[in-house]
Write a protein that holds these residues in place. Structure first.
Motif, mmCIF file in Angstrom:
data_model
loop_
_atom_site.group_PDB
_atom_site.id
_atom_site.type_symbol
_atom_site.label_atom_id
_atom_site.label_comp_id
_atom_site.label_asym_id
_atom_site.label_seq_id
_atom_site.Cartn_x
_atom_site.Cartn_y
_atom_site.Cartn_z
ATOM 1 N N THR A 13 35.897 37.744 37.111
ATOM 2 C CA THR A 13 35.964 36.969 38.352
ATOM 3 C C THR A 13 37.084 37.410 39.276
ATOM 4 O OG1 THR A 13 37.311 35.297 37.272
ATOM 5 C CG2 THR A 13 34.934 34.919 37.328
ATOM 6 N N GLU A 14 38.158 37.992 38.703
ATOM 7 C CA GLU A 14 39.290 38.395 39.536
ATOM 8 C C GLU A 14 40.055 39.523 38.855
ATOM 9 O OE1 GLU A 14 43.290 36.380 41.475
ATOM 10 O OE2 GLU A 14 41.754 35.103 40.602
ATOM 11 N N SER A 15 40.556 40.448 39.668
ATOM 12 C CA SER A 15 41.351 41.556 39.151
ATOM 13 C C SER A 15 42.821 41.307 39.489
ATOM 14 C CB SER A 15 40.878 42.863 39.778
ATOM 15 O OG SER A 15 41.666 43.923 39.329
ATOM 16 N N LEU A 16 43.678 41.426 38.491
ATOM 17 C CA LEU A 16 45.113 41.223 38.662
ATOM 18 C C LEU A 16 45.838 42.555 38.455
ATOM 19 C CD1 LEU A 16 45.395 37.960 36.550
ATOM 20 C CD2 LEU A 16 45.268 38.133 39.024
ATOM 21 N N PRO A 17 47.127 42.645 38.815
ATOM 22 C CA PRO A 17 47.867 43.891 38.586
ATOM 23 C C PRO A 17 47.935 44.259 37.099
ATOM 24 C CG PRO A 17 49.090 42.421 40.023
ATOM 25 C CD PRO A 17 47.918 41.647 39.520
ATOM 26 N N ASN A 18 48.190 45.528 36.827
ATOM 27 C CA ASN A 18 48.360 46.073 35.478
ATOM 28 C C ASN A 18 47.101 45.967 34.622
ATOM 29 O OD1 ASN A 18 51.012 46.796 36.001
ATOM 30 N ND2 ASN A 18 51.786 44.824 35.286
ATOM 31 N N ALA A 19 45.940 46.096 35.248
ATOM 32 C CA ALA A 19 44.646 46.118 34.543
ATOM 33 C C ALA A 19 44.394 44.854 33.735
ATOM 34 C CB ALA A 19 44.539 47.356 33.661
ATOM 35 N N ILE A 20 44.794 43.722 34.276
ATOM 36 C CA ILE A 20 44.501 42.424 33.675
ATOM 37 C C ILE A 20 43.445 41.761 34.543
ATOM 38 C CG2 ILE A 20 45.452 40.164 33.058
ATOM 39 C CD1 ILE A 20 48.132 41.547 32.621
ATOM 40 N N PHE A 21 42.525 41.037 33.905
ATOM 41 C CA PHE A 21 41.413 40.427 34.622
ATOM 42 C C PHE A 21 41.293 38.958 34.262
ATOM 43 C CE2 PHE A 21 40.453 44.867 33.910
ATOM 44 C CZ PHE A 21 40.101 45.290 35.186
ATOM 45 N N LYS A 22 40.890 38.149 35.244
ATOM 46 C CA LYS A 22 40.505 36.774 34.966
ATOM 47 C C LYS A 22 39.018 36.809 34.660
ATOM 48 C CE LYS A 22 43.934 34.161 37.435
ATOM 49 N NZ LYS A 22 44.194 33.116 38.426
ATOM 50 N N ILE A 23 38.648 36.191 33.553
ATOM 51 C CA ILE A 23 37.293 36.294 33.037
ATOM 52 C C ILE A 23 36.715 34.895 32.823
ATOM 53 C CG2 ILE A 23 35.933 37.107 31.086
ATOM 54 C CD1 ILE A 23 38.146 39.226 30.676
ATOM 55 N N ARG A 24 35.460 34.726 33.226
ATOM 56 C CA ARG A 24 34.745 33.477 32.971
ATOM 57 C C ARG A 24 33.760 33.711 31.839
ATOM 58 N NH1 ARG A 24 30.980 31.983 37.374
ATOM 59 N NH2 ARG A 24 29.523 33.068 36.035
ATOM 60 N N LEU A 25 33.917 32.962 30.763
ATOM 61 C CA LEU A 25 33.014 33.083 29.624
ATOM 62 C C LEU A 25 31.691 32.398 29.934
ATOM 63 C CD1 LEU A 25 35.490 32.299 26.725
ATOM 64 C CD2 LEU A 25 34.779 34.531 27.557
ATOM 65 N N ASP A 26 30.693 32.631 29.096
ATOM 66 C CA ASP A 26 29.377 32.032 29.292
ATOM 67 C C ASP A 26 29.412 30.510 29.190
ATOM 68 O OD1 ASP A 26 28.243 34.473 29.732
ATOM 69 O OD2 ASP A 26 27.612 34.748 27.656
ATOM 70 N N ASN A 27 30.379 29.962 28.471
ATOM 71 C CA ASN A 27 30.490 28.503 28.350
ATOM 72 C C ASN A 27 31.420 27.909 29.418
ATOM 73 O OD1 ASN A 27 32.959 29.331 27.438
ATOM 74 N ND2 ASN A 27 32.807 28.373 25.436
ATOM 75 N N GLU A 28 31.677 28.664 30.504
ATOM 76 C CA GLU A 28 32.459 28.237 31.677
ATOM 77 C C GLU A 28 33.966 28.152 31.435
ATOM 78 O OE1 GLU A 28 31.107 28.105 34.677
ATOM 79 O OE2 GLU A 28 29.179 28.584 33.759
ATOM 80 N N ASP A 29 34.471 28.553 30.268
ATOM 81 C CA ASP A 29 35.919 28.630 30.065
ATOM 82 C C ASP A 29 36.458 29.842 30.805
ATOM 83 O OD1 ASP A 29 35.898 26.428 28.457
ATOM 84 O OD2 ASP A 29 35.930 27.542 26.576
ATOM 85 N N ARG A 30 37.727 29.796 31.181
ATOM 86 C CA ARG A 30 38.363 30.911 31.882
ATOM 87 C C ARG A 30 39.547 31.412 31.055
ATOM 88 N NH1 ARG A 30 35.769 31.211 36.466
ATOM 89 N NH2 ARG A 30 35.065 29.347 37.535
#
Length: 70
Positions: A13-30
């Motif tokens: 869902t979002e790209s952060l510095p240093n190759a870290i990502f915000k991710i949304r799982l299939d069960n809607e957890d982040r």
């Protein structure tokens, strides 16, 4: 005793510095995730809205390793 791990399908869902990502799982957890060794070594690009497989440790369910780009 071996550490138990979970593999889940997810969406970037979002790209952060240093190759870290915000991710949304299939069960809607982040959670936060970063590329595993093979992803980094092979220079595989991960973009927004990509479907990925993520490996989550049972001890810290807020972070994970991206192991495969679908």
């Amino acid at each position: 005793m071996k550490e138990e791990k979970w593999i889940r399908g997810s969406l970037i869902t979002e790209s952060l510095p240093n190759a870290i990502f915000k991710i949304r799982l299939d069960n809607e957890d982040r959670i936060l995730g970063y590329g595993s060794g093979r992803i980094r070594r092979s220079f595989i690009r991960i973009l927004l809205e990509d479907r990925v497989k993520i490996l989550i440790s049972r001890y810290d369910s807020t972070k994970g390793h991206i192991i495969y780009r679908l």
